[in-house]
Design an enzyme around this catalytic site. Structure first.
Site, PDB file in Angstrom:
ATOM      1  CG  ASP A 155       3.631  -2.843   5.212  1.00 34.57           C
ATOM      2  OD1 ASP A 155       2.751  -3.182   4.387  1.00 34.57           O
ATOM      3  OD2 ASP A 155       3.394  -2.685   6.431  1.00 34.57           O
ATOM      4  CG  HIS A 156       2.679  -3.482  -2.042  1.00 34.21           C
ATOM      5  ND1 HIS A 156       2.494  -2.194  -2.500  1.00 34.21           N
ATOM      6  CD2 HIS A 156       2.960  -4.218  -3.158  1.00 34.21           C
ATOM      7  CE1 HIS A 156       2.640  -2.156  -3.813  1.00 34.21           C
ATOM      8  NE2 HIS A 156       2.932  -3.370  -4.238  1.00 34.21           N
ATOM      9  NE  ARG A 157       0.303  -3.224   6.315  1.00 30.43           N
ATOM     10  CZ  ARG A 157       0.353  -3.428   7.643  1.00 30.43           C
ATOM     11  NH1 ARG A 157      -0.764  -3.676   8.321  1.00 30.43           N
ATOM     12  NH2 ARG A 157       1.518  -3.407   8.273  1.00 30.43           N
TER      13      ARG A 157
END
Length: 445
Positions: free
Chosen positions: A416-418
């Site tokens: 998850d790039h968040r």
């Protein structure tokens, strides 16, 4: 005198609203003992066997296999005093009555903890609705002296799915959840707020299993398949996925595996390459805790976890499930190997407890068992990373300037790039690869 009691479908997992009846283990006229298994049900998470808290004779089964039942609905009637004088048993449709009997037991006496339900007392509770009568299971089951009250009907033929805070919001705003979604998706706060401010959209009718003239078979989407589909769609369109790949020479790992299999520490334990991957993930997560964290949208926080609840994606006859190994970071390699073996056996039999499939922190999916090299796995909802472990193949590989045949596999990490930046994801994947390529490198992590 006969004493008739109705056995309601209990909430076997936190927030369960409905379940499918898979198989009955009893029939009318059968004599049963306390805590005897009477029925197998399928929830959105797993198949569960339900015991009955009373001894007696089964007088009636109220639902058929394959039927979806709302929590709190009576599913069978039992005579707990079959030696008494004949009397008519109660039925959920309210058409039969039984003679007066002794005073009813308390709720705690009626629904005492059952084998397989966990340690807490099981009670069947249902939220009251303005347009429906109170369900039978809302009060303690007791001998009936008058026609039994009918079970609350399932309005519209389905049960709306929503989290407790969303249900409370709907109640506060006077919104009927049945008007929002009949397609099985989970109702959100936005759905409720939209309905409160304007007219609701028409409710779709649930599909029925049919076979058309072209020979196409249609099967209703429910149970594990329904839950998996919802979770995968939510994850794919909520978490911005990034996937990275790494090819690894695991010849040293496979050589060490052969040595350890002969060790007394692994006597009676099936040591698979997946056990090495599980250990590598736990070790690498210490250096890169972001992959073991989660994104809390509601509170706008990133939650870092001091534990590793390791999920292992498992294909079962009922669909994909992800049971967890709790506190995997505390386990030795033999303990992890044993835990994996037990987890796989239970999952294959469809007996994984619902509580064993929630609150994970990172997942491994072993696509190599199907002969697949790698893939782009979808992150398990509530987590930030998932590792795909590919097939180990004999492959030409350059070693010290010479081409040799080595044991090689491919890894794929979706994150998850968040929560996880590219540097962190790359570092974690490289660490896992290093641990598999050179197990001795565990000493430096």
């Amino acid at each position: 005198m006969p004493q008739y009691k109705q056995f309601p479908l209990a909430d076997t997992a936190e927030g369960l609203t409905e379940a499918d009846i898979l198989n009955w283990h009893v029939k009318p006229g059968d004599e049963v003992k306390v805590n005897q298994i009477v029925v197998e049900i399928e929830t959105a998470k797993a198949a569960v066997e339900l015991p009955i808290p009373w001894a007696g004779v089964i007088t009636e089964l109220h639902v058929e296999p394959g039927q979806t039942v709302e929590v709190g609905t009576p599913i069978l009637t039992i005579d707990t005093d079959p030696g008494g004088a004949p009397a008519e048993a109660p039925s959920p449709n309210g058409t039969a009555a039984a003679p007066a009997a002794a005073p009813a037991a308390s709720a705690e006496e009626e629904m005492k903890p059952l084998v397989g339900y966990g340690s807490k007392t099981v009670t069947a509770k249902r939220r009251a609705r303005k347009d429906a009568p109170a369900p039978v299971a809302a009060a303690p089951a007791e001998p009936v002296a008058a026609p039994a009250a009918p079970a609350a009907p399932v309005k519209g033929g389905y049960v709306p799915l929503a989290k407790p805070p969303v249900r409370k919001l709907a109640k506060d705003l006077g919104v009927d959840l049945h008007t929002l979604a009949a397609d099985g998706r989970v109702i959100t706060r936005e759905d409720v707020q939209r309905a409160a401010s304007g007219p609701a959209e028409p409710v779709a009718t649930p599909s029925v299993s049919t076979v058309d003239a072209a020979g196409e078979r249609r099967v209703p989407i429910k149970g594990v398949r329904k839950a998996t589909a919802k979770a995968m769609v939510d994850s794919a369109f909520t978490a911005p996925h990034v996937t990275e790949f790494l090819t690894v020479d695991v010849t040293p790992m496979m050589e060490l595996r052969e040595k350890l299999k002969k060790s007394p520490a692994f006597a009676g334990i099936k040591l698979t390459p997946l056990a090495f991957a599980a250990k590598a993930v736990c070790l690498a997560a210490k250096r890169t805790p972001d992959v073991n964290a989660s994104w809390d949208e509601e509170n706008q926080e990133i939650v870092y976890k001091s534990y590793v609840h390791l999920g292992i994606a498992a294909a079962t006859p009922r669909g994909l499930i992800v049971p967890k190994i709790r506190n995997a970071e505390q386990l030795s390699l033999p303990e992890l190997a044993k835990a994996l073996s037990e987890l796989t056996d239970v999952a294959r039999d469809g007996k994984t407890a619902p509580g064993d499939m929630i609150n994970g922190s990172i997942t491994i999916t072993n696509v190599g068992v199907f002969g697949v090299d790698t893939g782009t796995p979808i992150i398990t909802p509530g987590e930030s990373a998932i590792l795909a472990f590919g097939a180990i193949r004999d492959t030409p590989w350059v070693v010290d300037g010479e081409i040799k045949v080595r044991k090689v596999l491919q890894l794929a990490l979706s994150f998850d790039h968040r929560v996880v930046d590219g540097q962190q994801g790359s570092q974690f994947l490289a660490d896992v690869g290093m641990l598999l390529a050179d197990p001795a490198s565990a000493f430096i992590l």
